[in-house]
Write an enzyme that holds these catalytic residues in place. Structure first.
Site, PDB file in Angstrom:
ATOM      1  N   CYS A  77     -52.052  -0.574 -22.468  1.00 38.49           N
ATOM      2  CA  CYS A  77     -52.612  -1.468 -23.454  1.00 38.49           C
ATOM      3  C   CYS A  77     -54.076  -1.932 -23.251  1.00 38.49           C
ATOM      4  O   CYS A  77     -55.094  -1.761 -24.262  1.00 38.49           O
ATOM      5  CB  CYS A  77     -51.785  -2.518 -23.624  1.00 38.49           C
ATOM      6  SG  CYS A  77     -51.504  -3.631 -22.311  1.00 38.49           S
TER       7      CYS A  77
ATOM      8  N   HIS B 220     -49.379  -8.189 -22.933  1.00 40.34           N
ATOM      9  CA  HIS B 220     -49.579  -7.117 -23.439  1.00 40.34           C
ATOM     10  C   HIS B 220     -50.737  -7.400 -24.618  1.00 40.34           C
ATOM     11  O   HIS B 220     -50.921  -8.723 -24.862  1.00 40.34           O
ATOM     12  CB  HIS B 220     -48.184  -6.746 -24.504  1.00 40.34           C
ATOM     13  CG  HIS B 220     -48.637  -5.326 -25.128  1.00 40.34           C
ATOM     14  ND1 HIS B 220     -48.577  -4.292 -24.392  1.00 40.34           N
ATOM     15  CD2 HIS B 220     -48.574  -5.065 -26.526  1.00 40.34           C
ATOM     16  CE1 HIS B 220     -49.037  -3.422 -25.525  1.00 40.34           C
ATOM     17  NE2 HIS B 220     -48.842  -3.942 -26.586  1.00 40.34           N
TER      18      HIS B 220
ATOM     19  N   HIS C 298     -52.157  -0.204 -30.691  1.00 40.50           N
ATOM     20  CA  HIS C 298     -51.928  -0.468 -29.458  1.00 40.50           C
ATOM     21  C   HIS C 298     -51.399   0.711 -28.839  1.00 40.50           C
ATOM     22  O   HIS C 298     -50.692   1.731 -29.278  1.00 40.50           O
ATOM     23  CB  HIS C 298     -51.156  -1.634 -29.437  1.00 40.50           C
ATOM     24  CG  HIS C 298     -49.523  -1.618 -29.557  1.00 40.50           C
ATOM     25  ND1 HIS C 298     -48.565  -2.209 -28.941  1.00 40.50           N
ATOM     26  CD2 HIS C 298     -49.186  -0.797 -30.627  1.00 40.50           C
ATOM     27  CE1 HIS C 298     -47.397  -1.815 -29.381  1.00 40.50           C
ATOM     28  NE2 HIS C 298     -47.820  -0.996 -30.558  1.00 40.50           N
TER      29      HIS C 298
END
Length: 417
Positions: free
Chosen positions: A318, A372, A384
């Site tokens: 990510c 994240h 993402h």
């Protein structure tokens, strides 16, 4: 809103350019040519396909509603004895783990290329503001083809420096003492290192005994010091320092004057004494052409697979996707999620614009940890790289465990290490 971080944070991170809270850069063994990120590092652990027979459980910790530590159960006194050869360096029972008596908040992390002499450690312990010092072993170890920043620790004493859910789990530290490895929730859940799975290195076998974030940024795995010796990790080349009432920037400068040349000092939970600032100039943020370039680069990677630790151009995790996309626009963004979280001011989600970053706290072993990141695409959508087994995609924005939105300031982002 946290629009006051620019003055407080930028000065501190400018000094911590080699911030090991994010990524320890220690190597061990014979010097080799620099390897690409996906290459196999000096010490290699290869996953064994078979799972252990232990049952995966999630233990609810007492008096910690909503805070959990995932462990492999049951824990045996000799978990590796039946495997030959095993990481267990001797056939004696693992040391007993002392009960937790206090929690110490870590503020600085030190790593050196060589063992730190007792006289140096004693001198550091006497510096004004230092409350406690914990010795550890640090190195980058290969696990399942991933380069994992790993600490060798004394489970009885190191546990006091970790987040409460981790510190309070007796079973977790018994697992570590018995020769197993505890990996961060992000490495385990997103990176695909499942609980109870085995890894090997130099013919030795090691089980993933727990998911537990240690609260020290890029540190993604912890083993006992006994296990660290068997893996060849350097001894006594790292320190965790608790100094809850000392200005972290000033203390860091004082420690660098004591430590051997080349040592690195990272800030963890920094104590800052700089006045707050609440305004940002219009030129502090990305231009419209820069934002368009970054978004175009990111959308061009739709469908590319998620790989933990990957930075592109064909696979990403990510934060690796964020770093790569912004680099195409000439914007230098730090590597990992919690670094990116301090790369500009926080803004309300309702004010998010395309190119802003969105963050989540998905880690149940450390609910305060930012784990994240996604790029806001506009119209309630985000782009993402989700996790192992998935691909880069555009999806609706989720507010579950949402940590905040950040507008990247290139000047601040470039100084984060």
């Amino acid at each position: 809103m946290v629009l006051d971080r620019r003055t407080r944070v930028s000065g501190l991170i400018h000094e911590a350019r080699q911030d090991l809270a994010y990524r320890p850069r220690i190597r061990y063994g014979p010097r080799r040519a620099r390897l690409p990120r996906q290459a196999v590092p000096v010490v290699v652990l290869v996953l064994v396909a078979a799972l252990t027979t232990g049952v995966v459980v999630v233990t609810q910790l007492p008096e910690q509603t909503g805070e959990t530590v995932a462990l492999r159960q049951p824990v045996t006194r000799q978990p590796l004895r039946e495997q030959a050869p095993a990481v267990q360096p001797t056939q004696t029972p693992p040391p007993a783990v002392a009960p937790l008596t206090s929690i110490r908040r870590p503020n600085l992390f030190v790593v050196a290329a060589k063992p730190l002499r007792p006289a140096v450690v004693a001198k550091i312990a006497q510096v004004a503001g230092v409350r406690a010092v914990e010795r550890a072993d640090a190195a980058e170890v290969g696990m399942d083809g991933k380069r994992v920043q790993t600490l060798g620790v004394n489970p009885s004493t190191f546990r006091a420096y970790t987040p409460k859910p981790t510190a309070r789990s007796d079973r977790l530290w018994r697992n570590v003492s018995a020769g197993e490895v505890a990996v961060s929730f992000v490495l385990g859940n997103d990176g695909g290192l499942s609980l109870g799975r085995s890894v090997t290195t130099a013919g030795r076998s090691l089980r993933v005994g727990a998911y537990a974030t240690m609260g020290m940024g890029g540190i993604d795995a912890v083993v006992s010091r006994q296990t660290a010796r068997a893996l060849g990790i350097p001894e006594n080349n790292a320190l965790v320092i608790s100094a809850p009432k000392a200005d972290s920037a000033k203390l860091r400068r004082a420690l660098l004057r004591i430590l051997p040349r080349g040592s690195q000092v990272a800030t963890i939970n920094p104590v800052l004494a700089v006045p707050r600032r609440t305004t940002w100039s219009a030129g502090a943020f990305m231009t419209a052409p820069q934002i368009k370039t970054a978004l175009t680069a990111a959308i061009g990677k739709l469908g590319r697979p998620y790989v933990w630790g990957a930075e592109g151009p064909d696979t990403f995790d990510c934060s690796g996707l964020v770093q790569w996309a912004y680099a195409q626009a000439g914007i230098r963004v730090p590597r990992v999620t919690h670094q990116q979280f301090v790369s500009g001011p926080q803004i309300p989600l309702a004010q998010a614009q395309p190119g802003d970053l969105l963050f989540w706290r998905h880690d149940p072993t450390n609910p305060g940890y930012v784990s994240h990141v996604a790029i806001y695409w506009g119209n309630g959508k985000m782009l993402h790289a989700p996790r192992t087994g998935d691909v880069v995609k555009i999806v609706p924005v989720s507010t579950r465990n949402f940590a905040g939105a950040v507008r990247i300031s290139p000047g601040v982002a470039a100084r984060v290490r």
